[in-house]
Scaffold this motif. Structure first.
Motif, PDB file in Angstrom:
ATOM      1  N   ASN A  53       0.806  -1.225   0.000  1.00  0.00           N
ATOM      2  CA  ASN A  53       0.000   0.000   0.000  1.00  0.00           C
ATOM      3  C   ASN A  53       0.838   1.274   0.000  1.00  0.00           C
ATOM      4  OD1 ASN A  53      -2.339  -1.508   0.007  1.00  0.00           O
ATOM      5  ND2 ASN A  53      -2.643  -1.365   2.220  1.00  0.00           N
ATOM      6  N   ASN A  54       2.020   1.221   0.613  1.00  0.00           N
ATOM      7  CA  ASN A  54       2.874   2.415   0.701  1.00  0.00           C
ATOM      8  C   ASN A  54       4.107   2.326  -0.192  1.00  0.00           C
ATOM      9  OD1 ASN A  54       1.278   3.644   2.845  1.00  0.00           O
ATOM     10  ND2 ASN A  54       2.114   2.052   4.170  1.00  0.00           N
ATOM     11  N   GLU A  55       4.088   1.396  -1.134  1.00  0.00           N
ATOM     12  CA  GLU A  55       5.265   1.152  -1.960  1.00  0.00           C
ATOM     13  C   GLU A  55       5.057   1.537  -3.414  1.00  0.00           C
ATOM     14  OE1 GLU A  55       7.569  -2.611   0.060  1.00  0.00           O
ATOM     15  OE2 GLU A  55       5.912  -3.066  -1.302  1.00  0.00           O
ATOM     16  N   ILE A  56       6.192   1.712  -4.093  1.00  0.00           N
ATOM     17  CA  ILE A  56       6.185   1.852  -5.539  1.00  0.00           C
ATOM     18  C   ILE A  56       6.873   0.635  -6.147  1.00  0.00           C
ATOM     19  CG2 ILE A  56       6.100   4.372  -5.609  1.00  0.00           C
ATOM     20  CD1 ILE A  56       9.159   4.396  -5.992  1.00  0.00           C
ATOM     21  N   LEU A  57       6.492   0.307  -7.366  1.00  0.00           N
ATOM     22  CA  LEU A  57       7.174  -0.731  -8.132  1.00  0.00           C
ATOM     23  C   LEU A  57       7.989  -0.026  -9.204  1.00  0.00           C
ATOM     24  CD1 LEU A  57       7.629  -3.751  -8.858  1.00  0.00           C
ATOM     25  CD2 LEU A  57       5.667  -3.538 -10.429  1.00  0.00           C
ATOM     26  N   VAL A  58       9.287  -0.283  -9.207  1.00  0.00           N
ATOM     27  CA  VAL A  58      10.197   0.374 -10.139  1.00  0.00           C
ATOM     28  C   VAL A  58      10.724  -0.633 -11.151  1.00  0.00           C
ATOM     29  CG1 VAL A  58      12.375   1.663 -10.359  1.00  0.00           C
ATOM     30  CG2 VAL A  58      10.879   2.041  -8.377  1.00  0.00           C
ATOM     31  N   ASN A  59      10.588  -0.277 -12.429  1.00  0.00           N
ATOM     32  CA  ASN A  59      11.242  -1.043 -13.480  1.00  0.00           C
ATOM     33  C   ASN A  59      12.717  -0.609 -13.480  1.00  0.00           C
ATOM     34  OD1 ASN A  59      11.062  -1.056 -17.149  1.00  0.00           O
ATOM     35  ND2 ASN A  59      12.011  -2.508 -15.755  1.00  0.00           N
ATOM     36  N   VAL A  60      13.550  -1.404 -12.839  1.00  0.00           N
ATOM     37  CA  VAL A  60      14.961  -1.055 -12.657  1.00  0.00           C
ATOM     38  C   VAL A  60      15.696  -1.201 -13.991  1.00  0.00           C
ATOM     39  CG1 VAL A  60      17.100  -1.620 -11.444  1.00  0.00           C
ATOM     40  CG2 VAL A  60      14.884  -1.840 -10.260  1.00  0.00           C
ATOM     41  N   LYS A  61      16.282  -0.115 -14.452  1.00  0.00           N
ATOM     42  CA  LYS A  61      17.051  -0.144 -15.687  1.00  0.00           C
ATOM     43  C   LYS A  61      18.517  -0.470 -15.418  1.00  0.00           C
ATOM     44  CE  LYS A  61      13.503   1.007 -18.190  1.00  0.00           C
ATOM     45  NZ  LYS A  61      12.903   0.033 -19.132  1.00  0.00           N
ATOM     46  N   TYR A  62      19.054   0.129 -14.361  1.00  0.00           N
ATOM     47  CA  TYR A  62      20.454  -0.081 -13.998  1.00  0.00           C
ATOM     48  C   TYR A  62      20.573  -0.196 -12.488  1.00  0.00           C
ATOM     49  CZ  TYR A  62      21.448   1.602 -18.732  1.00  0.00           C
ATOM     50  OH  TYR A  62      21.482   1.768 -20.092  1.00  0.00           O
ATOM     51  N   SER A  63      21.560  -0.993 -12.058  1.00  0.00           N
ATOM     52  CA  SER A  63      21.838  -1.095 -10.626  1.00  0.00           C
ATOM     53  C   SER A  63      23.349  -1.122 -10.414  1.00  0.00           C
ATOM     54  CB  SER A  63      21.223  -2.355 -10.027  1.00  0.00           C
ATOM     55  OG  SER A  63      21.537  -2.440  -8.643  1.00  0.00           O
ATOM     56  N   GLY A  64      23.828  -0.264  -9.521  1.00  0.00           N
ATOM     57  CA  GLY A  64      25.233  -0.296  -9.145  1.00  0.00           C
ATOM     58  C   GLY A  64      25.530  -1.532  -8.320  1.00  0.00           C
ATOM     59  N   VAL A  65      26.801  -1.928  -8.309  1.00  0.00           N
ATOM     60  CA  VAL A  65      27.255  -3.070  -7.509  1.00  0.00           C
ATOM     61  C   VAL A  65      28.177  -2.535  -6.417  1.00  0.00           C
ATOM     62  CG1 VAL A  65      28.341  -5.336  -7.507  1.00  0.00           C
ATOM     63  CG2 VAL A  65      27.161  -4.517  -9.567  1.00  0.00           C
TER      64      VAL A  65
END
Length: 370
Positions: A53-65
């Motif tokens: 209910n309090n979250e967003i769903l993000v289509n992650v394009k890039y992620s740092g390591v």
């Protein structure tokens, strides 16, 4: 395929935004998951999570390591991870769905997922802006499935707003590494024109710390090893490089170069020896800041010198929402950049191997589409 109303789907090769009419949310996605600490890293199909209910769903394009991802995988910190676990906590992408209580994000907004995925917002620490120290903190890629997948959830309060047109590959490391070192520099109390020493100055965290320090008007001494790292450090605005593979007396070299020691020291390396050594070259009344987290490490300081020099040793742990906003602003203004190499998400196990071997120069970022 589930469909939501909106704004975007295509990205240029620079990671910037192009508009179109719809966003499609699949039921499955690619991600990297492990089922036991130190176990195999599986690149496989996973279910797409649904936002609370309090979250967003993000289509992650890039992620740092980040080196923290290595600790999460190994399970060698005194804080249990959830298992199975999708790691990662430097994700940048597009909001494609949101919970019914979310008011601060719209579908199609650009968003960043940080290490601090969520906090209670009601305890004394949260009220005072120390959200990362919240005893109920939820951590991306540790207690909450993270960003080494194509779709990830985050509490909308802690998620970072990213301006339209942001280079998503470039901003990904800012969401943890950038925020962390920026907060550490603030914690040091060093003022423009003063010396800041950065231990691990050409690694993923250090390369950003060098730039933030320079942009903040500080004079930077970098401690790291190798000619390639010296070259990178100087290109990022660093002034004096001390090569630990060549210099026998590191404290002496820094004391001489700074004419009395660094006003602040930022320890982003994962060397217990380097941390204890840093108290020898900090200036009287200066501050040693601990950021890197080598497993089971202890920092030692001679009590006589500690008292007579009257220096401080402080820990600095990521940052709050204001720190995050400010750190991102340095990036969007072009004052810092991420020296990065982009690889496919499927290559993540190889990046872990390089990280374990200490062969990371700058920052690795995974493209979740590959």
């Amino acid at each position: 395929m589930l469909r939501t109303r909106t704004l975007l789907s295509r990205f240029t090769r620079f990671g910037q935004l192009r508009l179109s009419s719809t966003i499609s949310i699949p039921t499955t996605q690619k991600g990297v998951i492990f089922y036991e600490s130190g176990g195999p890293l599986h690149y496989k199909d996973l279910a797409v999570p649904k936002p609370g209910n309090n979250e967003i769903l993000v289509n992650v394009k890039y992620s740092g390591v980040c080196h923290t991802d290595l600790h999460a995988w190994k399970g060698d910190w005194p804080l249990d991870t959830k298992l199975p676990l999708v790691g990662g906590h430097e994700g940048a992408g597009v909001v494609v769905a949101k919970g019914e209580n979310v008011r601060n994000f719209q579908i199609g907004d650009l968003a960043g997922i940080k290490w601090l995925n969520g906090s209670c917002q009601s305890c004394e620490l949260c009220e005072m802006g120390h959200e990362s120290n919240c005893l109920q903190a939820d951590l991306s890629g540790y207690t909450h499935d993270g960003t080494f997948q194509q779709y990830a959830t985050a509490d909308s309060i802690q998620a970072a707003h990213l301006p339209e047109g942001t280079d998503l590959a470039g901003v990904a490391p800012i969401l943890c590494a950038g925020v962390t070192v920026y907060k550490a520099l603030k914690t040091s109390g060093a003022r423009p024109g003063e010396w800041i020493a950065i231990s691990g100055a050409a690694g993923g965290l250090g390369s950003l710390a060098t730039q933030y320090a320079s942009a903040m008007g500080l004079r930077v001494v970098g401690i790291d090893g190798g000619d390639d790292k010296a070259k990178l450090f100087k290109s990022l605005g660093g002034e004096i490089f001390v090569d630990f593979t060549k210099e026998q007396d590191i404290p002496g070299a820094i004391l001489e170069a700074t004419q009395g020691g660094a006003h602040g020291v930022i320890n982003v390396s994962v060397s217990e020896k380097a941390m204890s050594q840093s108290v020898e070259y900090v200036r009287p009344q200066g501050t040693v800041v601990l950021v890197g987290l080598p497993a089971n490490a202890v920092i030692k300081s001679n009590v006589f010198h500690h008292v007579v020099k009257s220096f401080s040793i402080k820990g600095s742990y990521v940052g709050n929402r204001a720190d995050s906003r400010e750190a991102v602003e340095f990036f969007t203004r072009g004052l810092v950049k991420s020296p990065l190499k982009i690889v496919g998400l499927s290559e993540l196990p190889k990046v872990y191997e390089l990280m374990e071997a200490g062969k990371i120069l700058g920052r690795y970022v995974v493209d979740t589409s590959k």
